[in-house]
Write a protein that holds these residues in place. Structure first.
Motif, PDB file in Angstrom:
ATOM      1  N   HIS A 156     -10.668 -52.160  16.916  1.00  0.00           N
ATOM      2  CA  HIS A 156     -10.484 -52.070  15.466  1.00  0.00           C
ATOM      3  C   HIS A 156      -9.039 -52.372  15.074  1.00  0.00           C
ATOM      4  O   HIS A 156      -8.786 -53.084  14.096  1.00  0.00           O
ATOM      5  CB  HIS A 156     -10.876 -50.663  14.987  1.00  0.00           C
ATOM      6  N   ARG A 157      -8.091 -51.823  15.850  1.00  0.00           N
ATOM      7  CA  ARG A 157      -6.681 -52.067  15.534  1.00  0.00           C
ATOM      8  C   ARG A 157      -6.325 -53.539  15.703  1.00  0.00           C
ATOM      9  O   ARG A 157      -5.604 -54.124  14.882  1.00  0.00           O
ATOM     10  CB  ARG A 157      -5.789 -51.198  16.429  1.00  0.00           C
ATOM     11  N   GLN A 214      -7.667 -55.537  12.826  1.00  0.00           N
ATOM     12  CA  GLN A 214      -6.838 -55.422  11.632  1.00  0.00           C
ATOM     13  C   GLN A 214      -5.626 -56.344  11.698  1.00  0.00           C
ATOM     14  O   GLN A 214      -5.254 -56.972  10.704  1.00  0.00           O
ATOM     15  CB  GLN A 214      -6.386 -53.963  11.466  1.00  0.00           C
TER      16      GLN A 214
END
Length: 443
Positions: free
Chosen positions: A255-256, A259
């Motif tokens: 997820h990081r 982003q």
């Protein structure tokens, strides 16, 4: 004398010569050459240039009045008239004129000052002094100076009108002078014609040189854009590769990374948008002629979706209202750039306002009113001062002295007018602004 007429213009005239309908086609081509570039009433406008021209006028007329009145006396030299001409130079030094040399007001005052003190005054003195050697040389020098301070088209009209008015005034109120002999009249006519034609040719060459410099600048921008897009495309590919690799990580790490990839690709899209903006704005004087059928609703949907917003608040502040769709004929890419320019200006105005943008602070509407297609871009920003609204569509005029280059709205107007439409603004300081685009819809 070697001709300095641009070879390109010569070739175009030769190509038209002798063909059927040559007269009308030649006139059309000459008209295009005359009016395809903007009329610059002040060549190379700057505060320093206006000051020096004003100082030259204030000092020059009294100085030559003394030379031709006392040192080397000439008939009908007038200290009073010299004083009036010299005083005109104070207008060019005046702060209201000098503060913004690119304004229409400054251009009008500049044009009036030089028309009065050059073609009108010098033609009058030439006639009063019966075309003697001093005033023949002075008149020829005046013509050359005139073509170096203003656009050659304005100088041509100014020289003709000034000489005609001076001749008319001379017939009514001028002193009685002995007519020139036929031979002297012929000599003066040849010298003046040579001086004037040289000034016109030099003015044409100078205008053509400025146009070529602009074309070279656009070419350089195109090369720079190409060189910038290459690493940007690589950055986008790297982002895709990172996203693929992130799938092998745990959910939190993936997820990081995702982003970061989104931020990277947003940055790439934003930079590409800026490149498109600058290239489109630089093409102000030479827009592509390609046209296609454009749906106003689809255009605004895509622009709103693809705009490189800086944050989520900007995106949420935009509201798109589709009352009635219509189609018009234009370049989709250029018109998308028009809407992008208006959005960018609106976001800048919202950022300058005291409060953070809220949903609905930037509103885009598509509709039809009285058979005319309309696109409205409304923001709740700082608004535009009333005295500036008449100038915001001028090339190189910007209300944002820090970052604005003054080409965005001029480009918008050029594109809209090329589609047969109009663009105007309604605004009050502190109460936002509405840009209204009206276009002829296709049947």
């Amino acid at each position: 004398m070697t001709s300095v007429v641009p070879a390109r213009i010569k070739q175009q005239i030769r190509a038209l010569w002798g063909q059927p309908g040559m007269g009308g086609r030649l006139r059309a081509r000459i008209k295009a050459e005359l009016f395809q570039e903007q009329l610059d009433l002040i060549l190379h406008p700057s505060r320093g240039r206006l000051r020096w021209l004003g100082l030259f006028t204030v000092v020059g007329h009294p100085l030559f009045g003394w030379i031709w009145g006392r040192w080397l006396p000439q008939p009908y030299e007038s200290p009073a008239l010299r004083a009036v001409m010299g005083t005109l130079g104070l207008l060019l030094i005046w702060e209201s004129i000098n503060n913004d040399p690119s304004s229409k007001f400054s251009a009008r005052i500049f044009t009036l000052v030089f028309w009065l003190q050059l073609p009108l005054f010098f033609s009058w003195m030439y006639l009063c002094n019966n075309g003697n050697t001093v005033w023949l040389a002075s008149f020829c020098a005046m013509v050359l100076i005139y073509y170096h301070v203003t656009d050659w088209r304005a100088a041509t009209v100014g020289t003709l009108s000034g000489a005609l008015l001076a001749w008319t005034l001379f017939r009514w109120w001028g002193p009685a002078v002995t007519p020139l002999s036929d031979q002297q009249f012929a000599v003066n006519s040849v010298i003046i014609a040579f001086s004037w034609s040289s000034a016109v040719v030099l003015g044409l060459s100078s205008a053509n040189l400025r146009r070529e410099h602009l074309q070279h600048t656009l070419t350089t921008m195109g090369i720079m854009a190409h060189e910038l897009r290459t690493p940007l495309a690589t950055m986008s590919l790297i982002g895709d590769a990172v996203r693929n690799e992130s799938r092998q990580l745990d959910a939190g790490g993936a997820h990081r990374l995702d982003q970061l990839v989104v931020r990277l690709q947003t940055l790439v899209r934003n930079m590409n948008q800026q490149i498109d903006t600058q290239i489109a704005n630089a093409r102000l004087l030479r827009l592509p002629t390609h046209k296609e059928t454009v749906s106003a609703a689809a255009l605004l949907r895509n622009v709103v979706k693809d705009y490189p917003y800086r944050n989520s608040r900007e995106r949420e502040s935009v509201v798109l209202v589709l009352r009635k769709d219509f189609s018009f004929e234009s370049s989709y890419r250029l018109f998308a750039q028009v809407i992008n320019n208006l959005l960018k200006n609106a976001f800048r105005s919202l950022a300058a306002a005291s409060s953070a943008p809220k949903p609905g602070d930037l509103r885009l509407e598509v509709g039809v009113l009285n058979g005319c297609g309309r696109i409205l871009v409304t923001d709740q920003g700082t608004g535009i001062a009333t005295e500036l609204q008449a100038r915001i569509f001028e090339p190189f005029f910007s209300t944002d002295r820090g970052t604005g280059h003054g080409l965005g709205l001029a480009f918008c107007q050029q594109v809209v007018e090329s589609a047969g439409g109009t663009i105007r603004v309604k605004s009050e300081p502190g109460r936002g602004a509405t840009f209204i685009i009206e276009l002829p819809p296709m049947d």
